[in-house]
Design a protein around this motif. Structure first.
Motif: not given
Length: 449
Positions: A142-148, A197-200, A283-301
């Motif tokens: 949750g910390q990683i997601a909120l920070a993103s 995440g896969m789409v991004g 990366a691990s977690p893999s969402f961190t390797s996505l483009q910023p807007k897709w990373q935020k969308a994935a983490y938010g969801l």
């Protein structure tokens, strides 16, 4: 092997009742609940499946693409599928044991049957410790997601504290059925987040990515990477507690089949697609390797899933102690001040311990690996072999029964051996990783931003 209980019973009106096995409620931890204020045995198998998926299919899946990056696409996918099948088999062993022993509410109760009082205390302690560490792991997710989502504008410890508050609030219901409907949203959130995440990754692939079919590496690097898929199935320590709250405990395998089919399929697809588009650089977690807007969308969801999974773990740790203290007392089923006071205190203590460990121990991520090696390796894999061997010996034909069912006996012994191997090897690579982390100076100070 014949079970202890007949499959069905007639109720007091001589109506055929398919809800509970004969004699089950007489020995079950919650007993006969007629007339009680708080009833625990209310879950359908579908809701148990949803709770299991919400708990298991969570932030652990985000490390699977990086595992494929270490060992290669084919070995990684074979391992994920094999572990899914193996976890299904051990689920079956756990459910059979529970049906033969309705009094078993936790791994501690099972340990008492297998190994006596020492086994009870050791496995109960391991369940609580692993549940607290798993809660802390979800707080960090949750910390990683909120920070993103906020572009790291706050201290990371504050993000953890912010996320800990709703996690604590969702842990408070006394029964799992109060959390089951929230789990539906949790399951939807992590599945949709994975798809996003896969789409991004597909829309913005790594241009110079390297994708290996098979990759040669050292035992240390290989095993430390495969611990991710190994422990992505580490939810068996909750099985007994969840089955204890089912209306029809004999339907528990329907929930287990649904869980393992969903988890294995989603794990394999998510890991393969993400690794195929991002390659070794994932990366691990893999969402961190996505483009910023897709990373935020994935983490938010994914946030609702991280929150509820953490709540389920904290709830489990609290319930183990609560039932242990108030078993067969009025405080278990009634709205008493003492009962609710102890429950509230336990929930706060479990969540508080998870928070302090997550933000105050620099090697906390490694400690999760140690806890998983020491306990989850046995809870998910190894100890299930003991369950069948014990019941076949005591309720079957003893040692001759082991011989007649030689194939099942061999599988159970192999299950125990696999659990022992994962435990020992997992401890080795995790301790070595801690030593390397200290040597490289990569560890932050306690309670640091």
């Amino acid at each position: 092997m014949a079970g202890k209980f007949e499959p069905y019973e007639y109720d007091s009106r001589h109506v055929y009742n398919t809800a509970r096995p004969v004699g089950y409620d007489d020995e079950d931890v919650f007993g006969h609940e007629e007339g009680h204020d708080i009833r625990y045995k209310t879950l359908s198998w579908g809701m148990v499946a949803v709770l299991m998926i919400a708990e298991i299919v969570s932030n652990g899946m985000l490390s699977l693409p990086s595992s494929l990056a270490v060992v290669g696409m084919v070995p990684g996918l074979i391992l994920i599928v094999f572990l899914g099948i193996f976890a299904t088999y051990t689920s079956w062993l756990l459910v059979k044991f529970k049906m033969n022993h309705p009094e078993v509410h936790t791994m501690g109760d099972a340990g008492n049957i297998l190994f006596g009082p020492i086994g009870r205390e050791l496995l109960a302690f391991g369940t609580v410790v692993f549940a607290i560490f798993a809660t802390g792991g979800q707080l960090l997710a949750g910390q990683i997601a909120l920070a993103s989502l906020s572009d790291n504008k706050l201290c990371t410890m504050l993000y953890t504290g912010i996320f800990a508050i709703p996690t604590l609030a969702c842990s408070f219901p006394r029964t799992f059925d109060k959390l089951s409907w929230l789990s539906i949203a949790s399951v939807c959130s992590i599945i949709v987040a994975g798809i996003v995440g896969m789409v991004g990754a597909g829309l913005y692939p790594e241009p110079n990515r390297e994708v290996d079919i098979v990759r040669t590496t050292t035992f240390y690097d290989a095993f430390i990477s495969v611990t991710n898929p190994v422990f992505s199935y580490a939810g068996h320590f909750m099985f007994f507690i969840l089955v204890s709250e089912m209306r029809r405990p004999q339907d528990a395998m329907k929930a287990a089949y649904t869980l393992q089919a969903t988890a294995t399929t989603f794990y394999a697809v998510f890991a393969a697609v993400t690794y195929a588009y991002l390659g070794r650089a994932v990366a691990s977690p893999s969402f961190t390797s996505l483009q910023p807007k897709w990373q935020k969308a994935a983490y938010g969801l994914a946030l609702p899933n991280f929150l509820l999974a953490g709540s389920l773990y904290a709830h489990t740790a609290s319930k183990l102690v609560f039932v242990r203290v108030f078993r067969h007392s009025k405080h278990l089923h009634s709205h008493t001040a003492l009962g609710w006071g102890v429950w509230a205190a336990l929930v706060v203590v479990m969540n508080g311990a998870a928070f302090v460990l997550a933000v105050g121990v620099p090697i906390f991520n490694y400690l999760i690996g140690i806890a998983a090696s020491l306990f989850a390796a046995w809870f998910t894999y190894g100890i299930a072999g003991f369950f069948w061997l014990h019941d076949e010996y005591h309720y079957g034909d003893g040692r001759p029964g082991w011989g007649r069912h030689w194939f099942q006996t061999t599988l159970c012994i192999a299950t125990i051996a696999v659990g022992a191997f994962i435990c020992i090897a997992g401890m080795y690579v995790t301790v070595r990783a801690i030593v390397d982390a200290y040597a490289s100076g990569e560890l932050a100070a306690p309670f640091a931003c």
